[in-house]
Design a protein around this motif. Structure first.
Motif, PDB file in Angstrom:
ATOM      1  N   ALA A  29       0.839  -1.206   0.000  1.00  0.00           N
ATOM      2  CA  ALA A  29       0.000   0.000   0.000  1.00  0.00           C
ATOM      3  C   ALA A  29       0.875   1.258   0.000  1.00  0.00           C
ATOM      4  O   ALA A  29       0.599   2.216  -0.725  1.00  0.00           O
ATOM      5  CB  ALA A  29      -0.931  -0.004   1.211  1.00  0.00           C
ATOM      6  N   ARG A  30       1.927   1.244   0.789  1.00  0.00           N
ATOM      7  CA  ARG A  30       2.816   2.412   0.858  1.00  0.00           C
ATOM      8  C   ARG A  30       3.609   2.585  -0.440  1.00  0.00           C
ATOM      9  O   ARG A  30       3.815   3.706  -0.898  1.00  0.00           O
ATOM     10  CB  ARG A  30       3.759   2.272   2.043  1.00  0.00           C
ATOM     11  N   PRO A  43       0.937   7.338  -4.545  1.00  0.00           N
ATOM     12  CA  PRO A  43      -0.427   7.794  -4.275  1.00  0.00           C
ATOM     13  C   PRO A  43      -1.526   7.024  -4.998  1.00  0.00           C
ATOM     14  O   PRO A  43      -2.694   7.363  -4.853  1.00  0.00           O
ATOM     15  CB  PRO A  43      -0.393   9.251  -4.756  1.00  0.00           C
ATOM     16  N   ASP A  44      -1.197   6.000  -5.797  1.00  0.00           N
ATOM     17  CA  ASP A  44      -2.247   5.169  -6.396  1.00  0.00           C
ATOM     18  C   ASP A  44      -2.690   4.111  -5.396  1.00  0.00           C
ATOM     19  O   ASP A  44      -1.933   3.730  -4.498  1.00  0.00           O
ATOM     20  CB  ASP A  44      -1.748   4.484  -7.669  1.00  0.00           C
ATOM     21  N   GLU A  45      -3.906   3.617  -5.572  1.00  0.00           N
ATOM     22  CA  GLU A  45      -4.387   2.530  -4.734  1.00  0.00           C
ATOM     23  C   GLU A  45      -3.653   1.246  -5.100  1.00  0.00           C
ATOM     24  O   GLU A  45      -3.420   0.967  -6.276  1.00  0.00           O
ATOM     25  CB  GLU A  45      -5.900   2.321  -4.901  1.00  0.00           C
ATOM     26  N   ALA A  46      -3.289   0.492  -4.092  1.00  0.00           N
ATOM     27  CA  ALA A  46      -2.680  -0.827  -4.278  1.00  0.00           C
ATOM     28  C   ALA A  46      -3.782  -1.874  -4.151  1.00  0.00           C
ATOM     29  O   ALA A  46      -4.813  -1.625  -3.522  1.00  0.00           O
ATOM     30  CB  ALA A  46      -1.618  -1.077  -3.219  1.00  0.00           C
ATOM     31  N   CYS A  47      -3.555  -3.063  -4.733  1.00  0.00           N
ATOM     32  CA  CYS A  47      -4.541  -4.125  -4.600  1.00  0.00           C
ATOM     33  C   CYS A  47      -3.858  -5.481  -4.728  1.00  0.00           C
ATOM     34  O   CYS A  47      -2.777  -5.591  -5.307  1.00  0.00           O
ATOM     35  CB  CYS A  47      -5.654  -3.988  -5.636  1.00  0.00           C
ATOM     36  N   ARG A  51      -4.674   2.334 -12.283  1.00  0.00           N
ATOM     37  CA  ARG A  51      -3.584   3.276 -11.931  1.00  0.00           C
ATOM     38  C   ARG A  51      -4.159   4.600 -11.439  1.00  0.00           C
ATOM     39  O   ARG A  51      -3.852   5.663 -11.958  1.00  0.00           O
ATOM     40  CB  ARG A  51      -2.652   3.482 -13.109  1.00  0.00           C
ATOM     41  N   SER A  52      -4.970   4.489 -10.394  1.00  0.00           N
ATOM     42  CA  SER A  52      -5.727   5.631  -9.902  1.00  0.00           C
ATOM     43  C   SER A  52      -5.554   5.793  -8.396  1.00  0.00           C
ATOM     44  O   SER A  52      -5.474   4.796  -7.675  1.00  0.00           O
ATOM     45  CB  SER A  52      -7.209   5.416 -10.222  1.00  0.00           C
ATOM     46  N   PRO A  53      -5.549   7.028  -7.903  1.00  0.00           N
ATOM     47  CA  PRO A  53      -5.507   7.245  -6.462  1.00  0.00           C
ATOM     48  C   PRO A  53      -6.878   7.089  -5.798  1.00  0.00           C
ATOM     49  O   PRO A  53      -6.974   7.115  -4.574  1.00  0.00           O
ATOM     50  CB  PRO A  53      -4.999   8.687  -6.327  1.00  0.00           C
ATOM     51  N   THR A  94      -6.142   5.993  -0.479  1.00  0.00           N
ATOM     52  CA  THR A  94      -5.025   6.925  -0.363  1.00  0.00           C
ATOM     53  C   THR A  94      -5.392   8.257   0.289  1.00  0.00           C
ATOM     54  O   THR A  94      -4.504   8.976   0.735  1.00  0.00           O
ATOM     55  CB  THR A  94      -4.417   7.203  -1.742  1.00  0.00           C
ATOM     56  N   ALA A  95      -6.664   8.585   0.337  1.00  0.00           N
ATOM     57  CA  ALA A  95      -7.065   9.883   0.875  1.00  0.00           C
ATOM     58  C   ALA A  95      -8.230   9.794   1.854  1.00  0.00           C
ATOM     59  O   ALA A  95      -8.682  10.807   2.371  1.00  0.00           O
ATOM     60  CB  ALA A  95      -7.427  10.836  -0.261  1.00  0.00           C
TER      61      ALA A  95
END
Length: 140
Positions: A16-17, A21-25, A48-50, A82-83
């Motif tokens: 995740a880190r 700033p993109d979401e991990a999965c 590839r999106s935050p 991420t936010a």
């Protein structure tokens, strides 16, 4: 309750880190019927999106075939926010199609002064979200 090893917990948080700033999965697979997460499988966020994650359909098909060959199932399906706080969004809930899986969310945002990240687990069945305790252990 989700019981997970410290090593798997650390790998999910690290992923995740790293992708921020993109979401991990990704997925943590385990033996069919045992509910024990064992094999960490980070996936590429095809969006590839935050603010959104999406498994690549080809990668996902390959993963499910591999799990079938190994007599495994997805025990944990994880992604990061991420936010916002680590709580399933309406989109997350609508895409949750593994009623036996633990849906883990890691927040890489300090959304509520709870620290640099949150690690939470949920069951999502037919649109109903239930948070569950997470127990981190050294080994099973």
């Amino acid at each position: 309750m989700l019981t997970i090893t410290q090593a798997l917990y650390d790998r999910i948080v690290a992923h995740a880190r790293e992708d921020h700033p993109d979401e991990a999965c990704g997925v943590v697979a385990g033996p069919v019927g045992e509910g024990r997460p064992e094999r960490f499988i980070p996936m590429l966020n095809a969006a590839r999106s935050p603010t959104f994650y999406e498994f690549d359909s080809t990668d996902l098909l390959k993963l499910y075939r591999e799990m079938d060959d190994r007599d495994e199932e997805p025990v944990i399906i994880y992604h990061s926010h991420t936010a916002t706080e680590a709580y399933p969004s309406r989109t997350d809930i609508s895409y949750a199609n593994e009623p036996g899986a633990h849906y883990v969310l890691v927040s890489t945002a300090d959304a509520d002064d709870a620290g640099p990240f949150q690690f939470r687990s949920f069951r999502i069945v037919e649109g109903e979200v239930t948070e569950e305790d997470v127990k981190v252990v050294e080994a099973y």
